[in-house]
Design an enzyme around this catalytic site. Structure first.
Site, PDB file in Angstrom:
ATOM      1  N   ASP A  54      36.221  40.850  53.273  1.00 17.52           N
ATOM      2  CA  ASP A  54      37.636  40.121  52.661  1.00 17.52           C
ATOM      3  C   ASP A  54      38.830  41.230  53.697  1.00 17.52           C
ATOM      4  OD1 ASP A  54      37.577  38.849  51.220  1.00 17.52           O
ATOM      5  OD2 ASP A  54      37.423  39.985  48.885  1.00 17.52           O
ATOM      6  N   ASP A 106      24.627  34.611  45.340  1.00 11.80           N
ATOM      7  CA  ASP A 106      24.163  35.405  46.593  1.00 11.80           C
ATOM      8  C   ASP A 106      25.169  34.426  47.943  1.00 11.80           C
ATOM      9  OD1 ASP A 106      21.847  37.058  47.152  1.00 11.80           O
ATOM     10  OD2 ASP A 106      22.398  35.419  49.565  1.00 11.80           O
TER      11      ASP A 106
HETATM   12  P1  ITT Z   1      24.776  41.470  43.957  1.00 12.45           P
HETATM   13  O1  ITT Z   1      23.000  40.600  44.610  1.00 12.45           O
HETATM   14  O2  ITT Z   1      23.907  42.141  43.152  1.00 12.45           O
HETATM   15  O3  ITT Z   1      25.256  40.101  43.301  1.00 12.45           O
HETATM   16  P2  ITT Z   1      25.372  41.654  46.534  1.00 12.45           P
HETATM   17  O4  ITT Z   1      26.608  42.905  47.056  1.00 12.45           O
HETATM   18  O5  ITT Z   1      24.264  42.558  46.981  1.00 12.45           O
HETATM   19  O6  ITT Z   1      25.133  42.561  45.179  1.00 12.45           O
HETATM   20  P3  ITT Z   1      24.322  39.659  47.690  1.00 12.45           P
HETATM   21  O7  ITT Z   1      23.520  40.262  48.509  1.00 12.45           O
HETATM   22  O8  ITT Z   1      24.781  38.489  47.271  1.00 12.45           O
HETATM   23  O9  ITT Z   1      25.771  41.063  46.856  1.00 12.45           O
HETATM   24  O10 ITT Z   1      25.910  40.151  49.743  1.00 12.45           O
HETATM   25  C1  ITT Z   1      26.213  39.284  49.553  1.00 12.45           C
HETATM   26  C2  ITT Z   1      27.542  40.320  50.609  1.00 12.45           C
HETATM   27  O11 ITT Z   1      28.982  39.239  51.520  1.00 12.45           O
HETATM   28  C3  ITT Z   1      28.599  41.258  49.575  1.00 12.45           C
HETATM   29  O12 ITT Z   1      28.214  42.616  49.286  1.00 12.45           O
HETATM   30  C4  ITT Z   1      29.531  41.583  50.023  1.00 12.45           C
HETATM   31  O13 ITT Z   1      29.640  41.595  51.202  1.00 12.45           O
HETATM   32  C5  ITT Z   1      29.351  39.938  51.487  1.00 12.45           C
HETATM   33  N1  ITT Z   1      30.761  39.104  50.466  1.00 12.45           N
HETATM   34  C6  ITT Z   1      29.914  37.818  49.820  1.00 12.45           C
HETATM   35  N2  ITT Z   1      31.323  37.460  48.739  1.00 12.45           N
HETATM   36  C7  ITT Z   1      32.894  38.134  49.053  1.00 12.45           C
HETATM   37  C8  ITT Z   1      34.495  37.675  49.337  1.00 12.45           C
HETATM   38  O14 ITT Z   1      34.504  37.247  48.329  1.00 12.45           O
HETATM   39  N3  ITT Z   1      34.604  39.204  50.021  1.00 12.45           N
HETATM   40  C9  ITT Z   1      34.144  39.460  51.118  1.00 12.45           C
HETATM   41  N4  ITT Z   1      32.702  39.832  51.362  1.00 12.45           N
HETATM   42  C10 ITT Z   1      31.721  39.157  50.706  1.00 12.45           C
END
Ligand code: ITT
Length: 203
Positions: A153, A68
């Protein structure tokens, strides 16, 4: 052994698969197993990661990894943070979400462009045991540039780089030097601590 990567985010899945690859662990995704997506009701990254990892471990009978993560902007009191995915809406409009960050910063007359990404990585076993690992990367928000990566990103320029995560190759973003344990991205840094605790070192 075989493990589940409990994500429905394609960008994350690519990174987590590549992070696991050197360990010779067979990884299947939550999507491939048709696992349901649990509701993320937590108030912290660590809670949501545990919810996702436990749901996948219990449903599959296999150890499961979940990440997360989110982007925390200092001048917005840490927003979007836990709501980083939700700011993009159901259509996953991250151009819109990045524009919203820029407009909220303007509205507040913010001078700081400081921000960091957080990754809470949880591994859960089918018996309900969990372990939590966290990683962060600090940097500045800029006009979005580049097509690499996913999510926020293009607008994030990590400290020590001229390029944004949108302009940095995936190898540079989440590659790990296993000799030194050095890594750049929040997710890779969380994974390095997880690997040193739970996995046999590669090579
Ligand atoms: P899952 O829960 O199925 O893993 P999700 O996209 O809903 O997918 P999150 O609830 O953890 O995941 O949301 C994290 C968001 O933060 C993700 O959708 C990205 O927009 C952003 N994010 C996280 N890591 C990132 C990265 O390495 N680069 C860019 N944006 C990122």
């Amino acid at each position: 052994g075989k493990v589940v990567i409990a994500t429905h985010n394609a960008g994350k899945l690519v990174e987590m698969r590549e992070l696991l690859a050197p360990f010779g662990v067979e990884a299947v995704s939550a999507g491939e197993l048709n696992l349901p997506e649990p509701e993320e009701t937590g108030t912290m990254f660590s809670e949501n990661a545990a919810i996702k990892a436990l749901a996948a471990a219990e449903a599959s009978g296999l150890p499961a990894f979940a990440d997360d993560s989110g982007l925390c902007v200092d001048a917005l009191d840490g927003a979007p943070g836990l709501f980083s995915a939700r700011w993009a809406g159901p259509s996953k409009d991250f151009s819109g979400a990045m524009a919203r960050i820029a407009s909220e910063l303007d509205k507040r007359g913010a001078t700081s462009r400081r921000a960091h990404f957080v990754s809470a990585l949880v591994i859960a076993w089918p018996d309900g045991h969990t372990e939590l690992f966290e990683g962060r990367v600090f940097g500045d928000l800029v006009e979005p540039r580049g097509q690499a990566g996913f999510g926020y990103d293009p607008m994030f320029r990590p400290d020590g780089f001229e390029r944004t995560f949108g302009e940095i190759s995936s190898e540079e973003k989440h590659g790990v030097d296993w000799q030194s344990g050095n890594a750049l991205s929040h997710r890779a840094r969380a994974f390095v601590t997880l690997a040193s605790a739970c996995l046999r070192r590669p090579g």
